[in-house]
Design a protein around this motif. Structure first.
Motif, short mmCIF file in Angstrom:
data_model
loop_
_atom_site.label_atom_id
_atom_site.label_comp_id
_atom_site.label_asym_id
_atom_site.label_seq_id
_atom_site.Cartn_x
_atom_site.Cartn_y
_atom_site.Cartn_z
N THR A 15 0.83 -1.20 0.00
CA THR A 15 0.00 0.00 0.00
C THR A 15 0.87 1.26 0.00
O THR A 15 0.40 2.34 0.29
CB THR A 15 -0.95 0.03 1.22
N SER A 16 2.14 1.11 -0.30
CA SER A 16 2.99 2.30 -0.39
C SER A 16 2.90 2.92 -1.79
O SER A 16 3.66 3.80 -2.13
CB SER A 16 4.44 1.95 -0.07
N ARG A 17 1.97 2.39 -2.61
CA ARG A 17 1.77 3.00 -3.92
C ARG A 17 1.35 4.45 -3.74
O ARG A 17 0.72 4.80 -2.74
CB ARG A 17 0.67 2.24 -4.68
N PRO A 18 1.65 5.30 -4.72
CA PRO A 18 1.33 6.72 -4.56
C PRO A 18 -0.13 6.98 -4.21
O PRO A 18 -0.44 7.83 -3.39
CB PRO A 18 1.67 7.31 -5.94
N THR A 19 -1.06 6.21 -4.81
CA THR A 19 -2.49 6.44 -4.53
C THR A 19 -2.78 6.20 -3.06
O THR A 19 -3.45 6.99 -2.40
CB THR A 19 -3.37 5.50 -5.36
N ALA A 20 -2.27 5.08 -2.53
CA ALA A 20 -2.57 4.74 -1.14
C ALA A 20 -1.95 5.76 -0.19
O ALA A 20 -2.56 6.18 0.79
CB ALA A 20 -2.06 3.34 -0.82
N LEU A 21 -0.71 6.17 -0.48
CA LEU A 21 -0.05 7.14 0.38
C LEU A 21 -0.78 8.48 0.34
O LEU A 21 -0.99 9.13 1.35
CB LEU A 21 1.40 7.34 -0.06
N ASN A 22 -1.18 8.88 -0.85
CA ASN A 22 -1.79 10.19 -1.02
C ASN A 22 -3.14 10.27 -0.32
O ASN A 22 -3.46 11.26 0.32
CB ASN A 22 -1.93 10.50 -2.51
N MET A 23 -3.95 9.21 -0.43
CA MET A 23 -5.30 9.30 0.14
C MET A 23 -5.27 9.26 1.68
O MET A 23 -6.23 9.65 2.33
CB MET A 23 -6.21 8.20 -0.41
N LEU A 24 -4.15 8.78 2.25
CA LEU A 24 -4.04 8.74 3.72
C LEU A 24 -3.24 9.93 4.26
O LEU A 24 -2.97 10.00 5.45
CB LEU A 24 -3.38 7.42 4.16
N ARG A 25 -2.86 10.84 3.38
CA ARG A 25 -2.06 11.99 3.82
C ARG A 25 -2.98 13.10 4.32
O ARG A 25 -3.86 13.54 3.58
CB ARG A 25 -1.21 12.49 2.64
N PRO A 26 -2.77 13.55 5.57
CA PRO A 26 -3.63 14.63 6.10
C PRO A 26 -3.48 15.91 5.29
O PRO A 26 -2.41 16.21 4.77
CB PRO A 26 -3.10 14.84 7.53
#
Length: 351
Positions: A15-26
Protein backbone atom coordinates in the motif's frame (compact mmCIF):
# COMPACT_ATOMS: atom_id res chain seq x y z
CA UNK A 1 -6.30 -2.99 -6.63
CA UNK A 2 -2.98 -4.50 -7.70
CA UNK A 3 -1.84 -8.01 -6.83
CA UNK A 4 0.58 -8.98 -4.10
CA UNK A 5 3.19 -11.72 -4.43
CA UNK A 6 2.27 -15.38 -4.25
CA UNK A 7 3.63 -18.36 -2.37
CA UNK A 8 4.93 -18.76 1.15
CA UNK A 9 5.98 -15.66 3.01
CA UNK A 10 4.39 -13.50 0.31
CA UNK A 11 4.24 -9.83 1.11
CA UNK A 12 0.84 -8.30 1.78
CA UNK A 13 -0.35 -5.97 -0.95
CA UNK A 14 2.02 -3.00 -1.11
CA UNK A 15 0.00 0.00 0.00
CA UNK A 16 2.99 2.30 -0.39
CA UNK A 17 1.77 3.00 -3.92
CA UNK A 18 1.33 6.72 -4.56
CA UNK A 19 -2.49 6.44 -4.53
CA UNK A 20 -2.57 4.74 -1.14
CA UNK A 21 -0.05 7.14 0.38
CA UNK A 22 -1.79 10.19 -1.02
CA UNK A 23 -5.30 9.30 0.14
CA UNK A 24 -4.04 8.74 3.72
CA UNK A 25 -2.06 11.99 3.82
CA UNK A 26 -3.63 14.63 6.10
CA UNK A 27 -4.56 17.94 4.46
CA UNK A 28 -4.10 21.18 6.37
CA UNK A 29 -7.43 22.66 7.38
CA UNK A 30 -9.37 19.47 6.64
CA UNK A 31 -12.42 19.47 4.37
CA UNK A 32 -15.67 21.11 5.43
CA UNK A 33 -17.87 20.76 2.32
CA UNK A 34 -19.91 17.66 1.52
CA UNK A 35 -20.85 15.90 -1.72
CA UNK A 36 -24.14 13.98 -1.89
CA UNK A 37 -25.74 11.89 -4.64
CA UNK A 38 -29.39 10.83 -4.91
CA UNK A 39 -30.38 7.68 -6.80
CA UNK A 40 -33.74 5.98 -7.47
CA UNK A 41 -34.47 2.50 -6.13
CA UNK A 42 -35.94 1.41 -9.48
CA UNK A 43 -32.53 1.07 -11.15
CA UNK A 44 -32.03 -2.10 -9.08
CA UNK A 45 -35.38 -3.47 -10.28
CA UNK A 46 -34.33 -2.97 -13.88
CA UNK A 47 -31.38 -5.37 -13.57
CA UNK A 48 -32.45 -8.82 -14.75
CA UNK A 49 -31.01 -11.17 -12.08
CA UNK A 50 -29.97 -10.87 -8.44
CA UNK A 51 -26.32 -11.28 -9.42
CA UNK A 52 -26.65 -8.36 -11.85
CA UNK A 53 -28.47 -6.26 -9.25
CA UNK A 54 -25.59 -6.84 -6.83
CA UNK A 55 -23.00 -6.00 -9.51
CA UNK A 56 -24.85 -2.77 -10.26
CA UNK A 57 -24.77 -1.72 -6.60
CA UNK A 58 -21.07 -2.68 -6.42
CA UNK A 59 -20.29 -0.52 -9.44
CA UNK A 60 -22.06 2.48 -7.87
CA UNK A 61 -20.31 1.94 -4.52
CA UNK A 62 -16.94 2.02 -6.31
CA UNK A 63 -17.85 5.29 -8.04
CA UNK A 64 -18.97 6.87 -4.74
CA UNK A 65 -15.67 5.90 -3.13
CA UNK A 66 -13.37 6.93 -5.97
CA UNK A 67 -14.91 10.42 -6.06
CA UNK A 68 -15.20 10.95 -2.27
CA UNK A 69 -19.00 11.06 -2.06
CA UNK A 70 -20.06 11.66 1.57
CA UNK A 71 -23.75 10.80 1.39
CA UNK A 72 -25.83 8.66 -0.96
CA UNK A 73 -29.59 9.18 -0.79
CA UNK A 74 -31.73 6.31 -2.11
CA UNK A 75 -35.28 7.35 -2.90
CA UNK A 76 -38.47 5.43 -3.69
CA UNK A 77 -39.60 6.43 -7.18
CA UNK A 78 -42.34 3.91 -7.98
CA UNK A 79 -45.61 3.65 -6.09
CA UNK A 80 -46.14 0.16 -7.54
CA UNK A 81 -42.78 -1.27 -6.40
CA UNK A 82 -42.85 -4.68 -4.67
CA UNK A 83 -42.42 -4.38 -0.85
CA UNK A 84 -39.34 -5.84 0.83
CA UNK A 85 -41.36 -8.22 3.01
CA UNK A 86 -39.26 -7.32 6.07
CA UNK A 87 -41.91 -5.03 7.56
CA UNK A 88 -39.67 -1.98 7.15
CA UNK A 89 -41.99 -0.11 4.76
CA UNK A 90 -39.35 -0.15 1.99
CA UNK A 91 -39.54 -1.59 -1.50
CA UNK A 92 -37.55 -4.76 -2.13
CA UNK A 93 -35.30 -2.85 -4.53
CA UNK A 94 -34.49 -0.04 -2.08
CA UNK A 95 -33.84 -2.42 0.83
CA UNK A 96 -31.47 -4.48 -1.37
CA UNK A 97 -29.72 -1.34 -2.64
CA UNK A 98 -29.20 0.12 0.86
CA UNK A 99 -28.09 -3.13 2.49
CA UNK A 100 -25.45 -3.88 -0.15
CA UNK A 101 -24.12 -0.29 -0.14
CA UNK A 102 -23.81 -0.40 3.66
CA UNK A 103 -22.09 -3.78 3.55
CA UNK A 104 -19.45 -2.57 1.09
CA UNK A 105 -18.80 0.64 3.04
CA UNK A 106 -18.25 -1.26 6.33
CA UNK A 107 -14.59 -2.17 6.95
CA UNK A 108 -14.06 -5.90 6.39
CA UNK A 109 -12.98 -6.56 9.98
CA UNK A 110 -16.34 -5.26 11.32
CA UNK A 111 -18.74 -7.02 8.97
CA UNK A 112 -19.19 -10.26 10.88
CA UNK A 113 -19.99 -8.39 14.08
CA UNK A 114 -22.20 -5.63 12.68
CA UNK A 115 -23.99 -7.14 9.68
CA UNK A 116 -26.08 -10.24 10.33
CA UNK A 117 -26.50 -12.43 7.27
CA UNK A 118 -29.52 -11.51 5.14
CA UNK A 119 -30.79 -12.93 1.85
CA UNK A 120 -29.95 -9.59 0.15
CA UNK A 121 -26.24 -10.13 0.92
CA UNK A 122 -26.05 -13.50 -0.81
CA UNK A 123 -24.07 -12.10 -3.78
CA UNK A 124 -21.59 -9.78 -2.00
CA UNK A 125 -18.79 -12.25 -2.78
CA UNK A 126 -19.01 -11.17 -6.43
CA UNK A 127 -18.32 -7.51 -5.64
CA UNK A 128 -15.02 -5.66 -5.79
CA UNK A 129 -13.82 -4.22 -2.45
CA UNK A 130 -13.90 -0.44 -2.06
CA UNK A 131 -10.36 -0.13 -0.63
CA UNK A 132 -11.42 3.15 0.99
CA UNK A 133 -9.11 5.07 3.37
CA UNK A 134 -11.06 3.90 6.44
CA UNK A 135 -10.63 0.25 5.40
CA UNK A 136 -7.24 0.14 7.08
CA UNK A 137 -5.00 -2.91 7.09
CA UNK A 138 -3.80 -4.16 10.45
CA UNK A 139 -0.28 -2.79 9.92
CA UNK A 140 -1.32 0.67 8.65
CA UNK A 141 -0.96 3.49 11.14
CA UNK A 142 -3.41 6.35 11.06
CA UNK A 143 -4.74 8.64 13.76
CA UNK A 144 -8.33 7.47 13.20
CA UNK A 145 -9.95 4.05 12.88
CA UNK A 146 -13.44 2.60 12.60
CA UNK A 147 -14.40 0.14 15.31
CA UNK A 148 -17.29 -1.73 16.89
CA UNK A 149 -17.92 -1.96 20.62
CA UNK A 150 -17.35 -5.46 22.02
CA UNK A 151 -19.87 -7.07 24.37
CA UNK A 152 -18.64 -7.94 27.87
CA UNK A 153 -18.33 -11.67 27.03
CA UNK A 154 -16.04 -10.92 24.06
CA UNK A 155 -13.98 -8.20 25.74
CA UNK A 156 -11.03 -8.31 28.16
CA UNK A 157 -11.39 -7.13 31.75
CA UNK A 158 -11.57 -3.39 32.34
CA UNK A 159 -8.07 -1.89 32.80
CA UNK A 160 -7.17 -1.14 36.42
CA UNK A 161 -7.79 2.42 37.59
CA UNK A 162 -10.04 3.24 34.65
CA UNK A 163 -13.47 4.84 35.01
CA UNK A 164 -16.15 4.58 32.35
CA UNK A 165 -15.18 3.09 29.02
CA UNK A 166 -15.53 0.17 26.63
CA UNK A 167 -13.41 -2.18 24.52
CA UNK A 168 -13.59 -1.64 20.78
CA UNK A 169 -12.55 -3.91 17.90
CA UNK A 170 -10.58 -1.62 15.55
CA UNK A 171 -9.11 -4.31 13.31
CA UNK A 172 -5.83 -4.49 15.25
CA UNK A 173 -4.32 -7.53 16.96
CA UNK A 174 -6.00 -6.57 20.24
CA UNK A 175 -9.06 -4.55 21.23
CA UNK A 176 -8.66 -0.82 21.94
CA UNK A 177 -9.82 0.79 25.22
CA UNK A 178 -12.10 3.79 24.61
CA UNK A 179 -12.40 5.72 27.85
CA UNK A 180 -15.04 8.17 28.98
CA UNK A 181 -18.04 6.63 27.28
CA UNK A 182 -20.11 3.53 27.91
CA UNK A 183 -21.34 2.79 24.40
CA UNK A 184 -23.72 -0.16 23.85
CA UNK A 185 -22.13 -3.27 22.35
CA UNK A 186 -22.21 -3.87 18.56
CA UNK A 187 -22.37 -0.13 17.84
CA UNK A 188 -20.02 1.22 15.18
CA UNK A 189 -17.81 4.06 16.38
CA UNK A 190 -15.09 6.27 14.92
CA UNK A 191 -12.10 6.56 17.26
CA UNK A 192 -9.01 8.74 17.46
CA UNK A 193 -6.05 6.67 18.59
CA UNK A 194 -4.00 7.99 21.50
CA UNK A 195 -0.28 7.51 21.98
CA UNK A 196 -0.31 5.80 25.36
CA UNK A 197 -1.23 2.22 26.24
CA UNK A 198 -2.95 0.95 29.30
CA UNK A 199 -4.25 -2.18 30.96
CA UNK A 200 -3.39 -4.91 28.45
CA UNK A 201 -0.46 -4.96 26.06
CA UNK A 202 -1.29 -4.96 22.35
CA UNK A 203 1.26 -7.04 20.44
CA UNK A 204 2.96 -4.24 18.55
CA UNK A 205 1.66 -1.17 20.28
CA UNK A 206 2.97 -0.87 23.84
CA UNK A 207 4.07 2.52 25.06
CA UNK A 208 6.42 1.79 27.92
CA UNK A 209 6.92 -0.57 30.84
CA UNK A 210 9.68 -2.99 31.80
CA UNK A 211 9.52 -6.67 30.96
CA UNK A 212 8.45 -7.78 34.43
CA UNK A 213 5.45 -5.49 34.46
CA UNK A 214 4.41 -6.53 30.96
CA UNK A 215 4.24 -10.18 31.85
CA UNK A 216 1.78 -9.65 34.72
CA UNK A 217 0.03 -6.51 33.47
CA UNK A 218 -0.31 -6.55 29.67
CA UNK A 219 -0.93 -3.19 28.00
CA UNK A 220 -3.42 -2.10 25.32
CA UNK A 221 -3.88 0.85 23.00
CA UNK A 222 -6.31 3.56 24.08
CA UNK A 223 -8.50 5.85 22.01
CA UNK A 224 -11.37 8.34 22.28
CA UNK A 225 -14.69 8.21 20.42
CA UNK A 226 -15.17 11.10 17.96
CA UNK A 227 -17.91 12.23 15.51
CA UNK A 228 -17.82 10.16 12.28
CA UNK A 229 -16.93 13.21 10.18
CA UNK A 230 -13.95 14.28 12.29
CA UNK A 231 -11.32 12.50 10.11
CA UNK A 232 -12.69 14.54 7.18
CA UNK A 233 -13.17 17.91 8.87
CA UNK A 234 -9.86 17.80 10.78
CA UNK A 235 -7.51 15.96 8.38
CA UNK A 236 -9.38 16.06 5.05
CA UNK A 237 -9.47 12.25 4.83
CA UNK A 238 -12.28 10.60 2.89
CA UNK A 239 -14.10 8.47 5.47
CA UNK A 240 -16.79 6.59 3.55
CA UNK A 241 -20.37 7.43 2.64
CA UNK A 242 -23.53 7.56 4.73
CA UNK A 243 -26.58 5.84 3.24
CA UNK A 244 -29.83 7.79 3.70
CA UNK A 245 -33.25 6.46 2.71
CA UNK A 246 -35.94 8.81 1.38
CA UNK A 247 -39.50 7.44 1.27
CA UNK A 248 -40.26 9.68 -1.72
CA UNK A 249 -38.48 12.12 -4.03
CA UNK A 250 -39.47 15.23 -2.06
CA UNK A 251 -37.80 13.85 1.07
CA UNK A 252 -34.44 13.82 -0.73
CA UNK A 253 -34.50 17.59 -0.13
CA UNK A 254 -36.78 17.90 2.91
CA UNK A 255 -34.82 15.47 5.12
CA UNK A 256 -31.35 16.80 4.30
CA UNK A 257 -29.21 16.15 7.43
CA UNK A 258 -27.08 19.29 6.96
CA UNK A 259 -27.91 22.60 8.58
CA UNK A 260 -29.32 24.97 5.97
CA UNK A 261 -29.94 22.12 3.48
CA UNK A 262 -28.16 21.60 0.15
CA UNK A 263 -27.00 24.99 -1.13
CA UNK A 264 -26.05 23.79 -4.62
CA UNK A 265 -28.11 21.16 -6.49
CA UNK A 266 -27.65 19.57 -9.91
CA UNK A 267 -30.41 17.56 -11.56
CA UNK A 268 -29.33 15.33 -14.45
CA UNK A 269 -31.40 14.66 -17.58
CA UNK A 270 -30.96 14.30 -21.31
CA UNK A 271 -33.39 17.23 -21.49
CA UNK A 272 -31.09 19.44 -19.39
CA UNK A 273 -28.58 22.04 -20.58
CA UNK A 274 -25.23 20.69 -21.80
CA UNK A 275 -22.96 20.40 -18.76
CA UNK A 276 -20.30 22.91 -19.63
CA UNK A 277 -18.45 23.13 -16.33
CA UNK A 278 -15.81 25.80 -16.19
CA UNK A 279 -16.33 26.44 -12.51
CA UNK A 280 -18.63 25.39 -9.68
CA UNK A 281 -19.73 28.21 -7.39
CA UNK A 282 -18.79 28.00 -3.73
CA UNK A 283 -20.97 25.66 -1.71
CA UNK A 284 -21.16 23.91 1.62
CA UNK A 285 -23.36 20.96 0.60
CA UNK A 286 -23.64 19.88 -3.04
CA UNK A 287 -26.33 17.43 -4.18
CA UNK A 288 -26.27 15.62 -7.53
CA UNK A 289 -29.59 13.94 -8.41
CA UNK A 290 -30.13 11.13 -10.93
CA UNK A 291 -33.35 9.68 -12.31
CA UNK A 292 -34.10 6.15 -13.44
CA UNK A 293 -34.82 4.71 -16.88
CA UNK A 294 -37.37 7.43 -17.73
CA UNK A 295 -35.35 10.25 -16.18
CA UNK A 296 -36.43 12.70 -13.49
CA UNK A 297 -39.50 13.57 -15.56
CA UNK A 298 -40.85 10.05 -14.95
CA UNK A 299 -39.92 10.24 -11.25
CA UNK A 300 -42.01 13.42 -10.86
CA UNK A 301 -44.96 11.97 -12.77
CA UNK A 302 -45.28 9.10 -10.25
CA UNK A 303 -47.98 9.74 -7.66
CA UNK A 304 -45.56 8.96 -4.82
CA UNK A 305 -43.05 11.73 -5.66
CA UNK A 306 -44.48 14.24 -3.17
CA UNK A 307 -44.71 16.91 -5.89
CA UNK A 308 -47.62 17.84 -8.20
CA UNK A 309 -47.49 15.69 -11.35
CA UNK A 310 -46.92 18.66 -13.67
CA UNK A 311 -43.83 19.95 -11.78
CA UNK A 312 -41.03 21.02 -14.09
CA UNK A 313 -37.95 19.11 -12.83
CA UNK A 314 -35.63 21.98 -13.81
CA UNK A 315 -37.42 24.22 -11.26
CA UNK A 316 -36.20 22.05 -8.35
CA UNK A 317 -32.46 22.51 -8.96
CA UNK A 318 -29.77 25.19 -9.13
CA UNK A 319 -28.79 23.66 -12.48
CA UNK A 320 -30.50 21.06 -14.65
CA UNK A 321 -27.85 19.45 -16.82
CA UNK A 322 -27.19 16.85 -19.49
CA UNK A 323 -23.96 15.17 -18.40
CA UNK A 324 -23.19 13.67 -21.82
CA UNK A 325 -24.68 15.86 -24.57
CA UNK A 326 -22.69 14.16 -27.35
CA UNK A 327 -23.85 10.62 -26.52
CA UNK A 328 -24.08 8.17 -29.39
CA UNK A 329 -26.10 5.54 -27.58
CA UNK A 330 -29.85 6.05 -27.24
CA UNK A 331 -29.57 5.55 -23.50
CA UNK A 332 -27.12 6.24 -20.72
CA UNK A 333 -27.57 3.93 -17.77
CA UNK A 334 -27.75 5.55 -14.33
CA UNK A 335 -24.55 3.87 -13.12
CA UNK A 336 -22.78 5.26 -16.23
CA UNK A 337 -24.26 8.72 -15.67
CA UNK A 338 -22.90 8.70 -12.09
CA UNK A 339 -19.35 8.08 -13.32
CA UNK A 340 -19.66 10.57 -16.19
CA UNK A 341 -21.07 13.35 -13.98
CA UNK A 342 -18.55 12.86 -11.19
CA UNK A 343 -15.66 12.76 -13.68
CA UNK A 344 -16.87 16.02 -15.25
CA UNK A 345 -17.44 17.79 -11.91
CA UNK A 346 -14.47 16.46 -10.00
CA UNK A 347 -11.77 18.87 -11.31
CA UNK A 348 -13.92 21.85 -10.30
CA UNK A 349 -14.73 20.76 -6.74
CA UNK A 350 -12.65 22.14 -3.86
CA UNK A 351 -9.92 19.82 -2.56
Amino acid sequence: GGGGGGGKGAQAEDTSRPTALNMLRPRAGGRQHTLSIALPASIVDNAQSWELKAMLVGQIARALTIFSVDEVVLYEDRSDAAPSGDGDGLSRALAFFARNLQYLETPQYLRRQLLPFHRDLKWVGLLSPLDAPHHLRKNEKLQYREGAVLSSEHAPKKPGGEGKGCWVNCGLSDPVWVSGAEIPSDVRVTVRMEGGSRGRRGSEDSAEGDGGEEASQPRARSAVAVPPREPTTKLGLYWGYQVRIASNFKNVFDECPYEGGYDLTFGTSERGEALGVSRVRRFSHLLLVFGGVGGLEEVLSDESSGYPANTDPASLFSRYVNVCPGQTSRTIRTEEAVLIALSALSPYLPE
